[in-house]
Write a protein that holds these residues in place. Structure first.
Motif, short mmCIF file in Angstrom:
data_model
loop_
_atom_site.label_atom_id
_atom_site.label_comp_id
_atom_site.label_asym_id
_atom_site.label_seq_id
_atom_site.Cartn_x
_atom_site.Cartn_y
_atom_site.Cartn_z
N LEU A 1 31.42 -36.95 3.46
CA LEU A 1 31.23 -37.89 4.36
C LEU A 1 32.70 -38.58 4.36
O LEU A 1 33.08 -38.85 5.47
CB LEU A 1 30.23 -38.79 3.84
N PHE A 2 33.30 -38.69 3.42
CA PHE A 2 34.73 -39.22 3.26
C PHE A 2 35.69 -38.26 4.04
O PHE A 2 36.64 -38.82 4.76
CB PHE A 2 35.23 -39.43 1.94
N ARG A 3 35.77 -36.91 3.83
CA ARG A 3 36.59 -36.13 4.66
C ARG A 3 36.31 -36.14 5.87
O ARG A 3 37.29 -36.00 6.97
CB ARG A 3 36.24 -34.69 3.91
N GLN A 4 35.15 -36.28 6.24
CA GLN A 4 34.86 -36.20 7.83
C GLN A 4 35.60 -37.45 8.45
O GLN A 4 36.19 -37.36 9.48
CB GLN A 4 33.39 -36.46 8.25
N GLU A 5 35.49 -38.67 7.74
CA GLU A 5 35.99 -39.90 8.32
C GLU A 5 37.53 -39.72 8.28
O GLU A 5 38.32 -40.08 9.30
CB GLU A 5 35.66 -41.19 7.59
N ALA A 6 38.21 -39.08 7.23
CA ALA A 6 39.52 -39.03 7.07
C ALA A 6 39.96 -38.12 8.42
O ALA A 6 41.23 -38.16 8.77
CB ALA A 6 39.71 -38.15 5.88
N LYS A 7 39.25 -37.02 8.65
CA LYS A 7 39.55 -36.08 9.53
C LYS A 7 39.62 -36.93 11.13
O LYS A 7 40.54 -36.65 11.81
CB LYS A 7 38.83 -34.75 9.69
N LEU A 8 38.56 -37.80 11.55
CA LEU A 8 38.83 -38.52 12.53
C LEU A 8 39.94 -39.39 12.60
O LEU A 8 40.71 -39.99 13.64
CB LEU A 8 37.37 -39.41 12.48
N MET A 9 40.27 -40.08 11.33
CA MET A 9 41.50 -40.86 11.23
C MET A 9 42.52 -40.14 11.62
O MET A 9 43.67 -40.73 12.10
CB MET A 9 41.66 -41.69 10.08
N LYS A 10 42.81 -38.90 11.11
CA LYS A 10 43.95 -38.09 11.16
C LYS A 10 44.23 -37.75 12.66
O LYS A 10 45.26 -37.80 13.29
CB LYS A 10 43.74 -37.01 10.33
N GLU A 11 43.06 -37.18 13.25
CA GLU A 11 43.21 -37.23 14.85
C GLU A 11 43.63 -38.31 15.78
O GLU A 11 44.54 -38.34 16.53
CB GLU A 11 41.87 -36.72 15.30
N ARG A 12 43.03 -39.64 15.31
CA ARG A 12 43.38 -40.71 15.99
C ARG A 12 44.97 -40.92 15.76
O ARG A 12 45.73 -41.32 16.72
CB ARG A 12 42.76 -41.88 15.44
N ASN A 13 45.74 -40.86 14.42
CA ASN A 13 46.93 -40.75 14.13
C ASN A 13 47.63 -39.63 15.15
O ASN A 13 48.75 -40.23 15.49
CB ASN A 13 47.29 -40.53 12.71
#
Length: 296
Positions: free
Chosen positions: A73-85
């Motif tokens: 779950l944490f990695r899924q959110e981290a990937k979303l944050m990376k795409e926003r970056n």
């Protein structure tokens, strides 16, 4: 029955509700640390029940499965944050450019070497730069200042084992807690060096810790609002969320507790900014940053 340091046991007087690891034995008394929970206790040897091998294996399997779900779950959110970056640094994908991340550095002080090893492995798996130090809880106030000067962290985690002991007083008396006083003193020493809440983010506490005292001492996040037990890895997820959040963004308390294994009953805090900084262009040659945007 013979008991040894390292054995996994339960307490018959508490209906075997929590699995503990024996950390020391002295004159018929065992010092105990929760195997999954940051709880300290002691018990006479005659009150202990050794965990059978099969139950030990089952416990380890369930623990790994629970931790893996939280990690995914944490990695899924981290990937979303990376795409926003990527979107923001490329001006809405208009520019073909690369960037790098300078993730927040964590100084993690832990009273349990077994937990510190597990936490360090998770930090590394999440790509969070960490400097871990095992210290007995009562030594943390004397050591934290020199460690801050050496490591220069963005995030400080002060944790280990704790317990609320009703026989010593009500919830609002510090003497009723096993290690909350030491945690709070360490927080105050850290705040003497870095007073600003957003320049050094602090998590402090363990199972059943004196939540209000730790916040007043200067923590951004602490345990335990409802005096419940917290999972050994909860401090890691809080620190990792802050480390991966851009410094211009605020992280709400509910948002940061979303991926912990305990939740709001055991953890709380105040609204805090992230500490990650982005830069560009990314160059493979020259200065090396340990956390490039391609790291997974």
């Amino acid at each position: 029955m013979e008991f040894n340091v390292g054995d996994l046991v339960t307490r018959s007087s508490y209906d075997s509700d929590i699995v503990f690891r024996i950390t020391a034995i002295n004159k018929g008394e065992a010092e105990l640390a929760g195997e999954e929970l940051r709880l300290a206790a002691d018990a006479p040897l005659e009150d202990l029940i050794k965990l059978p091998d099969q139950e030990r294996k089952d416990l380890q399997k369930r623990s790994r499965e629970k931790e893996e779900v939280s990690y995914r779950l944490f990695r899924q959110e981290a990937k979303l944050m990376k795409e926003r970056n990527r979107y923001e640094t490329s001006d809405g994908y208009k520019e073909d450019t690369s960037y790098f991340e300078m993730r927040g550095r964590v100084l993690h002080l832990d009273g349990d070497p077994h937990y510190l090893e597990k936490c360090t492995m998770l930090y590394e798996r999440l790509g969070i730069p960490v400097y871990g130090v095992h210290l007995p809880e009562k030594e943390m106030p004397a050591q934290v200042a020199s460690l801050i000067h050496i490591v220069r962290p963005d995030i400080l985690v002060i944790t280990g084992h704790d317990a609320y002991q009703p026989s010593r007083g009500p919830e609002n008396e510090l003497k009723a807690y096993r290690h909350s006083k030491a945690f709070g003193q360490a927080v105050r020493e850290a705040r003497n060096i870095v007073p600003q809440l957003d320049q050094l983010i602090i998590f402090a506490g363990a199972c059943q810790s004196y939540f209000e005292w730790l916040l007043k001492a200067g923590s951004n996040f602490a345990s335990s609002p409802d005096r419940v037990n917290i999972h050994a890895l909860d401090p890691v997820y809080i620190a990792a969320k802050l480390s991966l959040t851009p410094f211009m963004d605020r992280v709400s308390v509910l948002q940061i507790l979303h991926h912990t294994l305990t939740g709001r009953e055991g953890l709380g805090g105040i609204e805090t900014k992230g500490v990650m900084r982005r830069g560009l262009p990314w160059k493979q040659e020259g200065i090396s940053f340990s956390n490039s945007p391609n790291d997974e």
